[in-house]
Design an enzyme around this catalytic site. Structure first.
Site, PDB file in Angstrom:
ATOM      1  N   GLY A  77      -2.318   5.927  -4.842  1.00  0.00           N
ATOM      2  CA  GLY A  77      -1.743   5.945  -3.441  1.00  0.00           C
ATOM      3  C   GLY A  77      -0.919   7.360  -3.157  1.00  0.00           C
TER       4      GLY A  77
ATOM      5  CB  CYS B 182      -3.349   1.183 -11.764  1.00  0.00           C
ATOM      6  SG  CYS B 182      -1.690   0.963 -11.385  1.00  0.00           S
TER       7      CYS B 182
ATOM      8  CB  CYS C 140       0.569   2.720  -5.066  1.00  0.00           C
ATOM      9  SG  CYS C 140      -1.293   2.880  -5.232  1.00  0.00           S
TER      10      CYS C 140
END
Length: 320
Positions: free
Chosen positions: A266, A108, A263
């Site tokens: 992302g 992440c 994110c």
């Protein structure tokens, strides 16, 4: 799980002192009755951090992690991140993470910034440049003098089979853009670019009116993208409004977490996809609901660099 906690004073002194009382496990996970935790956030993408260096496996399992992430009956978070001992000889530490639904992603981006700050505050002898083992490989964050974290996210993966994405569920882009592919979601056609930054991403572009509508309806729209058959392991989805060659707005529906305020992987995927589609430059500000990330896809080495904040919010203990 019962949660107790108080607001922190000085981040470094608080975390460094408390980490001395890290979780010590006996032969079984059930031996732990009180587990210290620290709540961090990166642009509103929030995580429960646990010092897990004394155990080879996370001290919470997937079900327990999902429970403590519940915003009504637990601490509340987008995921639980475990600071683990290094898995490779040249790493400083390792990262494991469970999403708020109990699934385990490869890594992440916002979370690794939080983990870098947490690790440095747990162990002041660590260098400002860290090497962190993840399920997506070794990631290298650098904590700067102003408190931001610059992360070398490595090279993007564009080969469909490696993302993974299934070409049989994709067609030619409606716009004719050679970098994009067409994908039908809920009966509507979209141009998308599939990218992996260690985890799968589906990037698509919308105009200002569509962006505003998506912001209102993302909870209804997002699941169909996440579970689209073109992505056999599900996918994160980024909806992009291009403001200029160097700035975009981004909404995200995260695999395993749903709508989040930010994110990191992302944002990296967005810049890669937007460069390939001819929409932005290689240095770009990505504005998320939680704030901006600064992304560079460096031509010299094909690596993507992410710069953003990570902050301690509070700490406490879980009684299991």
């Amino acid at each position: 799980a019962f949660v107790s906690g108080t607001l922190t004073g000085t981040e470094r002194a608080r975390v460094s002192r408390a980490c001395d009382a890290r979780v010590t496990m006996s032969a079984s996970r059930s031996a732990a009755t009180s587990i210290p935790f620290w709540k961090f956030q990166g642009l509103g993408n929030d995580f429960i951090l646990i010092d897990n260096r004394n155990s080879a496996e996370p001290v919470l399992d997937a079900e327990q992690s999902a429970k403590v992430c519940d915003r009504h009956f637990g601490v509340g978070a987008d995921g639980v991140i475990f600071l683990m001992g290094p898995k490779t000889s040249d790493a400083n530490c390792a990262m494991r993470i469970y999403n708020s639904d109990g699934s385990e992603p490869e890594m992440c981006g916002n979370g690794i910034r939080c983990l870098a700050k947490f690790a440095a505050q747990c162990d002041e002898s660590l260098p400002s440049e860290l090497r962190i083992d993840t399920l997506a490989g070794t990631i290298v964050p650098v904590i700067t003098s102003d408190g931001l974290v610059v992360v070398d996210m490595g090279e993007p993966e564009l080969e469909l089979a490696a993302i993974p994405a299934d070409a049989t569920h994709l067609g030619p882009a409606a716009s004719g853009n050679s970098a994009a592919r067409g994908m039908v979601v809920n009966g509507a056609s979209f141009d998308i670019v599939a990218v992996s930054m260690g985890n799968p991403h589906c990037v698509t572009w919308v105009d200002a009116q569509q962006y505003a509508e998506l912001n209102r309806t993302l909870e209804q729209v997002g699941p169909a993208w996440e579970t689209h058959p073109a992505f056999p392991r599900k996918t994160n989805t980024e909806f992009i409004e291009v403001l200029s060659r160097t700035k975009v707005n981004m909404l995200v529906w995260e695999r395993g977490a749903g709508r989040t305020l930010a994110c990191g992987t992302g944002a990296c995927a967005v810049v890669v996809a937007s460069v390939l589609a001819g929409k932005t430059d290689r240095k770009c500000e990505v504005v998320l609901p939680g704030g901006p990330l600064f992304i560079e896809w460096r031509e010299s080495n094909n690596h993507v660099y992410m710069t953003g904040p990570a902050e301690l919010v509070f700490s406490g203990s879980l009684q299991l």
